[in-house]
Design a protein around this motif. Sequence first.
Motif, PDB file in Angstrom:
ATOM      1  N   ILE A   1      78.037  13.078   1.078  1.00  0.00           N
ATOM      2  CA  ILE A   1      77.567  14.374   1.601  1.00  0.00           C
ATOM      3  C   ILE A   1      78.407  14.796   2.797  1.00  0.00           C
ATOM      4  CG2 ILE A   1      75.682  15.604   2.744  1.00  0.00           C
ATOM      5  CD1 ILE A   1      73.718  13.731   1.416  1.00  0.00           C
TER       6      ILE A   1
ATOM      7  N   ALA B   1      64.945  11.218   0.995  1.00  0.00           N
ATOM      8  CA  ALA B   1      65.761  12.355   1.424  1.00  0.00           C
ATOM      9  C   ALA B   1      65.799  12.420   2.949  1.00  0.00           C
ATOM     10  CB  ALA B   1      65.205  13.661   0.860  1.00  0.00           C
TER      11      ALA B   1
ATOM     12  N   TYR C   1      71.358  22.163   5.580  1.00  0.00           N
ATOM     13  CA  TYR C   1      70.455  22.582   4.499  1.00  0.00           C
ATOM     14  C   TYR C   1      69.694  21.405   3.893  1.00  0.00           C
ATOM     15  CZ  TYR C   1      71.751  27.377   4.982  1.00  0.00           C
ATOM     16  OH  TYR C   1      71.908  28.634   5.499  1.00  0.00           O
ATOM     17  N   VAL C   2      70.330  20.242   3.849  1.00  0.00           N
ATOM     18  CA  VAL C   2      69.595  19.047   3.409  1.00  0.00           C
ATOM     19  C   VAL C   2      68.423  18.811   4.352  1.00  0.00           C
ATOM     20  CG1 VAL C   2      69.721  16.526   3.216  1.00  0.00           C
ATOM     21  CG2 VAL C   2      71.551  17.939   2.276  1.00  0.00           C
ATOM     22  N   GLN C   3      68.673  18.921   5.656  1.00  0.00           N
ATOM     23  CA  GLN C   3      67.627  18.698   6.643  1.00  0.00           C
ATOM     24  C   GLN C   3      66.543  19.753   6.567  1.00  0.00           C
ATOM     25  OE1 GLN C   3      67.642  15.975   7.335  1.00  0.00           O
ATOM     26  NE2 GLN C   3      68.462  15.438   9.315  1.00  0.00           N
TER      27      GLN C   3
ATOM     28  N   SER D   1      75.653  19.849  -1.453  1.00  0.00           N
ATOM     29  CA  SER D   1      76.879  19.418  -0.789  1.00  0.00           C
ATOM     30  C   SER D   1      78.103  19.965  -1.502  1.00  0.00           C
ATOM     31  CB  SER D   1      76.961  17.900  -0.746  1.00  0.00           C
ATOM     32  OG  SER D   1      75.902  17.418   0.008  1.00  0.00           O
TER      33      SER D   1
ATOM     34  N   SER E   1      72.978  11.577   7.486  1.00  0.00           N
ATOM     35  CA  SER E   1      74.095  12.533   7.441  1.00  0.00           C
ATOM     36  C   SER E   1      74.343  13.127   8.825  1.00  0.00           C
ATOM     37  CB  SER E   1      73.829  13.700   6.496  1.00  0.00           C
ATOM     38  OG  SER E   1      73.211  13.274   5.337  1.00  0.00           O
TER      39      SER E   1
ATOM     40  N   GLY F   1      69.124  12.711   4.984  1.00  0.00           N
ATOM     41  CA  GLY F   1      69.399  13.802   5.903  1.00  0.00           C
ATOM     42  C   GLY F   1      69.718  13.297   7.296  1.00  0.00           C
TER      43      GLY F   1
ATOM     44  N   VAL G   1      70.262  17.407  -3.456  1.00  0.00           N
ATOM     45  CA  VAL G   1      71.006  17.205  -2.221  1.00  0.00           C
ATOM     46  C   VAL G   1      72.514  17.173  -2.490  1.00  0.00           C
ATOM     47  CG1 VAL G   1      71.486  15.477  -0.470  1.00  0.00           C
ATOM     48  CG2 VAL G   1      69.125  16.039  -1.018  1.00  0.00           C
TER      49      VAL G   1
ATOM     50  N   LYS H   1      64.374  19.010   3.433  1.00  0.00           N
ATOM     51  CA  LYS H   1      63.602  17.796   3.635  1.00  0.00           C
ATOM     52  C   LYS H   1      62.544  17.963   4.722  1.00  0.00           C
ATOM     53  CE  LYS H   1      63.750  14.802   6.954  1.00  0.00           C
ATOM     54  NZ  LYS H   1      64.478  14.196   8.060  1.00  0.00           N
TER      55      LYS H   1
ATOM     56  N   SER I   1      76.222  21.457   4.948  1.00  0.00           N
ATOM     57  CA  SER I   1      75.382  20.825   3.925  1.00  0.00           C
ATOM     58  C   SER I   1      74.324  19.960   4.589  1.00  0.00           C
ATOM     59  CB  SER I   1      76.230  20.000   2.967  1.00  0.00           C
ATOM     60  OG  SER I   1      76.909  18.988   3.644  1.00  0.00           O
ATOM     61  N   THR I   2      74.696  19.280   5.674  1.00  0.00           N
ATOM     62  CA  THR I   2      73.721  18.453   6.386  1.00  0.00           C
ATOM     63  C   THR I   2      72.546  19.316   6.847  1.00  0.00           C
ATOM     64  OG1 THR I   2      75.492  17.014   7.126  1.00  0.00           O
ATOM     65  CG2 THR I   2      73.436  16.877   8.335  1.00  0.00           C
TER      66      THR I   2
END
Lengths: 90, 640
Positions: free
Chosen positions: B169, B476, B180-182, B24, B483, B480, B20, B185, B177-178
């Motif tokens: 992040i 995560a 793609y993290v989401q 970022s 974020s 996410g 993660v 996850k 970035s938020t």
Amino acid sequence: MLHESTVMKETDNAAERKAKLGVKLFFIYTIIYTGFVLIGLFKPELMGLELMAGQNIAIIYGFGLIVLAIVMGFIYNYACTRLENKLNKN
Amino acid sequence: MIYEVSNLAVIIFLFIVGLVLGLSFYFARKTKSAASYYAAGGKIHWAVNGIAFAGDYLSAASFLGICGMIAYSGYDGFLYSIGYLAGWVVALFLVAEPLRRLGKYTFTDALDSRFNAKSIKLAASISTLIVSVFYLIPQMVGAGDLVVPLLGLPHWMGVVIVGSIVIFIVATAGMTSTTYVQFIKGALLVVFSTILTFYILKNGLNLNPSNDYHQFNKIGAVVEPDNTIKVSDSTYVIASTQLVGNLTFVKLEKDGTGIWYKLGTNGDEAFLEEAQFITVTADGEKLYNGAPKSERKFYQVGHLSKIIVDGVEVDKTGPVGPFEFIQAIEKSEIVRFTKKAFNDGDDKVTVYFQTKTLGKDIMKPGLLYKLSKASGATFWNRLNFLSLMLALFLGTSALPHILIRYYTVPSQRAARKSTIVAISAIGFFYILTLYMGLGAMINGVLDVESSNMSAPLLAKYFGVGIFSIISAIAFATVLGTVSGLIVASSGAIAHDFIDNYLKVEMTDNEKVKAGKISAICVGVVAIILGILFKGMNVSFLVGLAFAVAASANLPAILFLLFWKKTTARGIAWSIIVGIVTSIGIILFSPTMWERYGLIPKDAPIPLDNPGIISIPLSVITLVVVSLLTQKYNATKDFSK
């Protein structure tokens, strides 16, 4: 990464008809959802009644609401895409 | 509860957090403009955005909270799943596309697009901030709960770790970035929940969840006509008897140790059943089943007391199909653990006692939300249920961190398609919550102190590997969602308030900087609240966030889209009335009364879910104020 190009200003001739369709589908779902809440509120014992295949009304109605939302979503998308293709040709 | 820490868990956890953070860093270099900070430049693919929606939405509340609620209260927890998903119908059919047409970065932009009114900017930015903070609290509480078993750290450290990582992040890369993290996850959560459900079905139902499951003691007793109790086994001595409501608890001593039992009757026969208990002594020491926490006398619980398949009683079922599983539970009998608290001399005692519950009562509403007359439901109980179902239905499409995701895709069509991807993924996941919750209920994994840990502890029952992965995903999940919420909040402060309301002159670079500073401030506030609210069920807390969102934002959105007479003042006032009434009701509710250390029954408003009162009030305000301020109504065509 999966990026698409941005279309910032869009004119959409299908907007009005899509909105009408959306409102219709929304009301259909709302009526069915309300039915579920009303059973819980006024006839909770009905929820435990076995309906079919050994499953009670609570399970079938609950699962049904989830599946229905997905199915209606697909129908809406199909109809909207057709409207957009037809009305936004030029 | 005390947990073993495994190295594998720590490694997998660090890997996911590293992934993660790496993402970022990667996107941070690309985030130069305000458009990319708040809306990922509007360039995210609809499929990625759809799963990211699922990632945003399937927060700690869904995974930890709903599974936990189902594990303790059966079908009533599943009501949340149904309501949360139904909310997407409102989002898809009514809100998604028009809102996408109207806005730029935030929900305030969309509301204000027709009026350019200062009142709307102020009211909408405040409401975004308040709803996001309400939503942040449960995420932080969930994060704290997770690190306890995963890394063996105390609750507050979990909250601080999540807070710090998330601030990092968001402050580095904002919405890209938020997203793609989401996305990562959301996808992992659905895949591994499916695997967990597969394990549950393969395992089936079993009277003995595991070989080291604690066998609860049951001792015969006689209740004399004058209500004194005698134990048939004379090696036990009754040290104390407590009457709580219509329940009797007895403390039995043997070989110098005292254990609480609950008195039960079966026809003429009386018996005492062993309970679990936490004692806080006069000098503040906390004992678990009479011993310090480190002695590990406190057990994980939850089991079946009777399994019936095709009318025959069996010890176990072996692997079952998804429908057979539900059917078997419906026919069987489950031992849940219910909580009661009382004072015994100088000790404050909380007992968790066995409550035999018929499967058919678990598979329908009623254990948590008293609805039928037979269970003694009052008018307020039923209003509470109605209020919850209304807030869940109307809340989704009013959550700022969900709404901003309509601006990360390139077109209306993409907004719609990603909503449908989201509904499918989320709907499928919510069906799984029922299996994970029931699986936790019957397999002896519950930690009676924290319902939020039910799903991860169930995973642990199937092996440390899957436990580590599931916990890391849950962590995560929190990262996410937090974020996303912080991006939404920073947008409200920096974009809506400082830039648009106060009209502070800023270059694009300064706008991004203002957003990042706001993100850090919101993050710090979230950390503090996460520590203060330790121990509450996260799904319940999210239910409240939905109620505030549905009251403050939804009437404004819907009337703006569908009622031509709506005015700027009408919108602003309805938002303010929605916030004030919903939060007001929450602050005076029984649950908060308990939180303040008062008696819940004495709460001035006997309602936990405010929606049923605050949503109509907000609507009435909007209509009345709009009609009174028609002369200010600037008409501008916004339908195209």
